[in-house]
Motif scaffolding. Structure first.
Motif, mmCIF file in Angstrom:
data_model
loop_
_atom_site.group_PDB
_atom_site.id
_atom_site.type_symbol
_atom_site.label_atom_id
_atom_site.label_comp_id
_atom_site.label_asym_id
_atom_site.label_seq_id
_atom_site.Cartn_x
_atom_site.Cartn_y
_atom_site.Cartn_z
ATOM 1 N N TYR A 94 -30.777 -44.999 -70.671
ATOM 2 C CA TYR A 94 -30.491 -44.609 -69.352
ATOM 3 C C TYR A 94 -30.328 -42.824 -69.393
ATOM 4 O O TYR A 94 -30.840 -42.283 -68.702
ATOM 5 C CB TYR A 94 -29.289 -45.300 -68.843
ATOM 6 C CG TYR A 94 -29.453 -46.286 -67.999
ATOM 7 C CD1 TYR A 94 -30.429 -46.651 -67.194
ATOM 8 C CD2 TYR A 94 -28.494 -47.647 -68.474
ATOM 9 C CE1 TYR A 94 -30.579 -47.853 -66.438
ATOM 10 C CE2 TYR A 94 -28.660 -48.818 -67.523
ATOM 11 C CZ TYR A 94 -29.675 -48.743 -66.595
ATOM 12 O OH TYR A 94 -29.955 -50.070 -66.054
ATOM 13 N N LEU A 95 -29.450 -42.798 -70.305
ATOM 14 C CA LEU A 95 -29.198 -41.111 -70.452
ATOM 15 C C LEU A 95 -30.349 -40.273 -70.948
ATOM 16 O O LEU A 95 -30.731 -39.428 -70.602
ATOM 17 C CB LEU A 95 -27.841 -40.889 -71.286
ATOM 18 C CG LEU A 95 -26.614 -41.693 -70.847
ATOM 19 C CD1 LEU A 95 -25.378 -41.277 -71.729
ATOM 20 C CD2 LEU A 95 -26.467 -41.118 -69.488
ATOM 21 N N GLY A 96 -31.006 -40.776 -71.833
ATOM 22 C CA GLY A 96 -32.503 -40.285 -72.334
ATOM 23 C C GLY A 96 -33.228 -40.160 -71.223
ATOM 24 O O GLY A 96 -33.889 -39.075 -71.118
ATOM 25 N N ALA A 97 -33.592 -41.220 -70.275
ATOM 26 C CA ALA A 97 -34.434 -41.040 -69.234
ATOM 27 C C ALA A 97 -34.025 -39.873 -68.434
ATOM 28 O O ALA A 97 -34.568 -39.118 -67.574
ATOM 29 C CB ALA A 97 -34.586 -42.542 -68.700
ATOM 30 N N ALA A 98 -32.557 -39.852 -67.950
ATOM 31 C CA ALA A 98 -31.974 -38.856 -67.104
ATOM 32 C C ALA A 98 -32.170 -37.592 -67.603
ATOM 33 O O ALA A 98 -32.636 -36.666 -66.782
ATOM 34 C CB ALA A 98 -30.387 -39.442 -66.949
ATOM 35 N N VAL A 99 -31.877 -37.339 -68.836
ATOM 36 C CA VAL A 99 -32.121 -36.024 -69.344
ATOM 37 C C VAL A 99 -33.467 -35.458 -69.124
ATOM 38 O O VAL A 99 -33.996 -34.387 -68.550
ATOM 39 C CB VAL A 99 -31.623 -35.754 -70.930
ATOM 40 C CG1 VAL A 99 -32.153 -34.583 -71.625
ATOM 41 C CG2 VAL A 99 -30.210 -35.988 -71.033
ATOM 42 N N THR A 100 -34.620 -36.270 -69.558
ATOM 43 C CA THR A 100 -35.983 -36.086 -69.626
ATOM 44 C C THR A 100 -36.433 -36.065 -68.095
ATOM 45 O O THR A 100 -37.248 -34.931 -67.937
ATOM 46 C CB THR A 100 -36.794 -36.822 -70.289
ATOM 47 O OG1 THR A 100 -36.788 -38.192 -69.765
ATOM 48 C CG2 THR A 100 -36.439 -36.987 -71.895
ATOM 49 N N GLN A 101 -36.153 -36.659 -67.256
ATOM 50 C CA GLN A 101 -36.468 -36.801 -65.784
ATOM 51 C C GLN A 101 -36.016 -35.205 -65.390
ATOM 52 O O GLN A 101 -36.733 -34.625 -64.587
ATOM 53 C CB GLN A 101 -35.807 -37.870 -64.985
ATOM 54 C CG GLN A 101 -36.619 -38.913 -65.415
ATOM 55 C CD GLN A 101 -38.196 -38.860 -64.641
ATOM 56 O OE1 GLN A 101 -38.255 -39.124 -63.343
ATOM 57 N NE2 GLN A 101 -39.004 -39.049 -65.374
ATOM 58 N N LEU A 102 -34.610 -35.105 -65.445
ATOM 59 C CA LEU A 102 -34.043 -33.790 -64.965
ATOM 60 C C LEU A 102 -34.968 -32.273 -65.533
ATOM 61 O O LEU A 102 -35.127 -31.583 -64.817
ATOM 62 C CB LEU A 102 -32.641 -33.716 -65.438
ATOM 63 C CG LEU A 102 -31.663 -34.676 -64.543
ATOM 64 C CD1 LEU A 102 -30.263 -34.632 -65.080
ATOM 65 C CD2 LEU A 102 -31.820 -34.262 -62.897
ATOM 66 N N LYS A 103 -35.279 -32.543 -66.782
ATOM 67 C CA LYS A 103 -35.728 -31.389 -67.524
ATOM 68 C C LYS A 103 -37.226 -31.191 -67.036
ATOM 69 O O LYS A 103 -37.992 -30.321 -66.931
ATOM 70 C CB LYS A 103 -35.880 -31.606 -69.062
ATOM 71 C CG LYS A 103 -34.534 -31.368 -69.969
ATOM 72 C CD LYS A 103 -34.674 -31.358 -71.155
ATOM 73 C CE LYS A 103 -33.507 -30.889 -72.102
ATOM 74 N NZ LYS A 103 -33.389 -29.621 -72.232
ATOM 75 N N LEU A 104 -37.847 -32.521 -66.566
ATOM 76 C CA LEU A 104 -39.184 -32.195 -65.913
ATOM 77 C C LEU A 104 -39.023 -31.946 -64.614
ATOM 78 O O LEU A 104 -40.015 -31.958 -63.840
ATOM 79 C CB LEU A 104 -39.868 -33.613 -66.255
ATOM 80 C CG LEU A 104 -40.307 -34.033 -67.649
ATOM 81 C CD1 LEU A 104 -40.459 -35.423 -67.735
ATOM 82 C CD2 LEU A 104 -41.363 -33.162 -68.062
#
Length: 192
Positions: free
Chosen positions: A52-62
């Motif tokens: 979940y946190l990996g998805a959150a970080v990449t989505q925010l960076k994108l």
């Protein structure tokens, strides 16, 4: 050399964690497993926090604020807080702790209201499978809040989570295959 760093989207991993979390809730709420499963559910939910946190970080960076924030609060509450709460429930039954679980209804009510209010974003910008999944989660979460307030909607909540997890699996597979340049039918956005 370019100063730009390309970031891959870990959203598919988030969808896997989400599907696991929602299907565990489905199984528990519909009575397919009993309270002896809670300790396993706690361990698995804790592990779900990572994707979940990996998805959150990449989505925010994108630059995807809606997706990133959604994955972030899912990681915090669907995974991490649920892990702790499942463990509390497991040990409470063993040691006879007196608990007032109605407080969890307030947590789930806020999560449900926020998700329902932001569902149109997913309907406009996400594949149909994502929107159907989010609508299933809307039902599951809203009913779960009411369950904690004493309304017997456990089965409806559970089946809402089943739908959420089923279409989450489609999104997970689609995201992984899409990352490899392969097409997978996830459907077009429901709102144009």
């Amino acid at each position: 050399m370019s100063d730009q760093v390309k970031i891959a989207d870990a959203g598919a991993a988030g969808w896997i964690a989400y599907s696991i979390a929602t299907w565990m809730a489905w199984a528990f709420l519909c009575g397919f497993v009993n309270d002896k499963a809670l300790i396993y559910m706690a361990a698995i939910s804790l592990a779900c926090t990572i994707p979940y946190l990996g998805a959150a970080v990449t989505q925010l960076k994108l630059g995807n604020l809606a997706g990133g924030v959604t994955w972030l609060y899912f990681g915090s509450f669907f995974a991490f807080a649920s892990a702790i709460n499942y463990a509390i429930g497991y040990f409470a039954a063993i040691y006879g702790w007196a608990l007032d679980a109605r407080i969890l209804g307030y947590e789930w009510a806020i999560l449900g209201i926020v998700l329902i209010l932001t569902t149109p974003i997913f309907a406009k910008y996400s594949p149909a499978a994502a929107t159907i999944s989010v609508i299933g989660a809307d039902v599951g979460i809203a009913c779960l809040a009411l369950v904690y307030f004493g309304v017997n909607l456990a089965a409806l909540s559970g089946w809402g989570f089943f739908v959420a997890g089923l279409f989450g699996i489609v999104m997970a597979a689609g995201g992984i295959l899409e990352g490899a340049g392969m097409k997978f039918p996830m459907g077009k956005p429901l709102i144009k």
